[in-house]
Design a protein around this motif. Structure first.
Motif, PDB file in Angstrom:
ATOM      1  N   MET A   1       0.844  -1.157   0.000  1.00  0.00           N
ATOM      2  CA  MET A   1       0.000   0.000   0.000  1.00  0.00           C
ATOM      3  C   MET A   1       0.898   1.231   0.000  1.00  0.00           C
ATOM      4  SD  MET A   1      -3.210   0.215   0.086  1.00  0.00           S
ATOM      5  CE  MET A   1      -4.583   1.157   0.504  1.00  0.00           C
ATOM      6  N   ASP A   2       0.665   2.123  -0.908  1.00  0.00           N
ATOM      7  CA  ASP A   2       1.445   3.356  -0.988  1.00  0.00           C
ATOM      8  C   ASP A   2       0.566   4.510  -0.516  1.00  0.00           C
ATOM      9  OD1 ASP A   2       3.073   5.473  -1.559  1.00  0.00           O
ATOM     10  OD2 ASP A   2       3.309   5.022  -3.686  1.00  0.00           O
ATOM     11  N   PHE A   3       0.855   5.002   0.686  1.00  0.00           N
ATOM     12  CA  PHE A   3       0.050   6.071   1.245  1.00  0.00           C
ATOM     13  C   PHE A   3       0.491   7.447   0.772  1.00  0.00           C
ATOM     14  CE2 PHE A   3      -0.515   2.592   4.272  1.00  0.00           C
ATOM     15  CZ  PHE A   3      -1.902   2.518   4.264  1.00  0.00           C
ATOM     16  N   SER A   4       1.590   7.507   0.007  1.00  0.00           N
ATOM     17  CA  SER A   4       2.047   8.804  -0.491  1.00  0.00           C
ATOM     18  C   SER A   4       1.292   9.215  -1.756  1.00  0.00           C
ATOM     19  CB  SER A   4       3.554   8.775  -0.765  1.00  0.00           C
ATOM     20  OG  SER A   4       3.837   7.904  -1.831  1.00  0.00           O
ATOM     21  N   GLN A   5       0.617   8.274  -2.396  1.00  0.00           N
ATOM     22  CA  GLN A   5      -0.134   8.557  -3.621  1.00  0.00           C
ATOM     23  C   GLN A   5      -1.580   8.910  -3.281  1.00  0.00           C
ATOM     24  OE1 GLN A   5       1.171   8.599  -6.769  1.00  0.00           O
ATOM     25  NE2 GLN A   5       3.138   8.277  -5.785  1.00  0.00           N
ATOM     26  N   GLN A   6      -2.184   9.695  -4.127  1.00  0.00           N
ATOM     27  CA  GLN A   6      -3.582  10.046  -3.934  1.00  0.00           C
ATOM     28  C   GLN A   6      -4.467   8.847  -4.270  1.00  0.00           C
ATOM     29  OE1 GLN A   6      -4.863  12.871  -2.712  1.00  0.00           O
ATOM     30  NE2 GLN A   6      -2.769  13.527  -2.336  1.00  0.00           N
ATOM     31  N   PRO A   7      -5.481   8.567  -3.449  1.00  0.00           N
ATOM     32  CA  PRO A   7      -6.369   7.450  -3.739  1.00  0.00           C
ATOM     33  C   PRO A   7      -7.149   7.688  -5.022  1.00  0.00           C
ATOM     34  CG  PRO A   7      -7.134   8.675  -1.808  1.00  0.00           C
ATOM     35  CD  PRO A   7      -5.821   9.265  -2.225  1.00  0.00           C
ATOM     36  N   THR A   8      -7.504   6.597  -5.692  1.00  0.00           N
ATOM     37  CA  THR A   8      -8.235   6.709  -6.948  1.00  0.00           C
ATOM     38  C   THR A   8      -9.742   6.696  -6.734  1.00  0.00           C
ATOM     39  OG1 THR A   8      -8.097   4.320  -7.235  1.00  0.00           O
ATOM     40  CG2 THR A   8      -6.401   5.661  -8.299  1.00  0.00           C
ATOM     41  N   ARG A   9     -10.194   6.216  -5.576  1.00  0.00           N
ATOM     42  CA  ARG A   9     -11.624   6.164  -5.284  1.00  0.00           C
ATOM     43  C   ARG A   9     -11.904   6.828  -3.937  1.00  0.00           C
ATOM     44  NH1 ARG A   9     -12.495  -0.205  -6.417  1.00  0.00           N
ATOM     45  NH2 ARG A   9     -11.900  -0.182  -8.590  1.00  0.00           N
ATOM     46  N   GLU A  10     -13.146   7.232  -3.765  1.00  0.00           N
ATOM     47  CA  GLU A  10     -13.571   7.822  -2.493  1.00  0.00           C
ATOM     48  C   GLU A  10     -13.468   6.779  -1.387  1.00  0.00           C
ATOM     49  OE1 GLU A  10     -14.733  10.837  -1.373  1.00  0.00           O
ATOM     50  OE2 GLU A  10     -14.010  11.637  -3.270  1.00  0.00           O
ATOM     51  N   GLY A  11     -13.018   7.211  -0.228  1.00  0.00           N
ATOM     52  CA  GLY A  11     -12.949   6.331   0.922  1.00  0.00           C
ATOM     53  C   GLY A  11     -11.668   5.524   1.024  1.00  0.00           C
ATOM     54  N   GLN A  12     -10.824   5.517  -0.012  1.00  0.00           N
ATOM     55  CA  GLN A  12      -9.563   4.798   0.051  1.00  0.00           C
ATOM     56  C   GLN A  12      -8.506   5.675   0.697  1.00  0.00           C
ATOM     57  OE1 GLN A  12      -8.622   3.606  -3.936  1.00  0.00           O
ATOM     58  NE2 GLN A  12      -9.578   1.601  -3.665  1.00  0.00           N
ATOM     59  N   ARG A  13      -7.565   5.033   1.389  1.00  0.00           N
ATOM     60  CA  ARG A  13      -6.510   5.788   2.065  1.00  0.00           C
ATOM     61  C   ARG A  13      -5.211   5.821   1.272  1.00  0.00           C
ATOM     62  NH1 ARG A  13      -5.874   3.191   7.605  1.00  0.00           N
ATOM     63  NH2 ARG A  13      -4.190   4.682   7.667  1.00  0.00           N
ATOM     64  N   GLY A  14      -5.063   5.009   0.260  1.00  0.00           N
ATOM     65  CA  GLY A  14      -3.826   4.959  -0.513  1.00  0.00           C
ATOM     66  C   GLY A  14      -4.043   4.191  -1.797  1.00  0.00           C
TER      67      GLY A  14
END
Length: 67
Positions: free
Chosen positions: A1-14
């Motif tokens: 899981m890469d938390f530095s990237q913006q999530p692609t869907r609502e509600g995702q953290r990474g």
């Protein structure tokens, strides 16, 4: 899981990373070996004279700056 990237869907953290490098498996095996064998990898690393020369840097305190 890469938390530095913006999530692609609502509600995702990474963002889920679907690729890995071989050294990631090696680091996992070293960590597991270190756990099961009473810090054998860590001790091997710290037995090296080059590491012992800079070991005091590992114990340095971060200076507290005034507000």
């Amino acid at each position: 899981m890469d938390f530095s990237q913006q999530p692609t869907r609502e509600g995702q953290r990474g963002v889920i990373v679907r690729a890995y490098m071989a050294h990631h498996q090696g680091m996992g095996f070293l960590a597991l070996t270190n756990l099961l064998q009473d810090n054998v990898i860590q001790n091997y690393f710290h037995d090296d004279a080059r590491v012992r020369t800079v070991e005091p840097l590992l114990h340095e305190r971060i200076p507290h700056l005034p507000p």
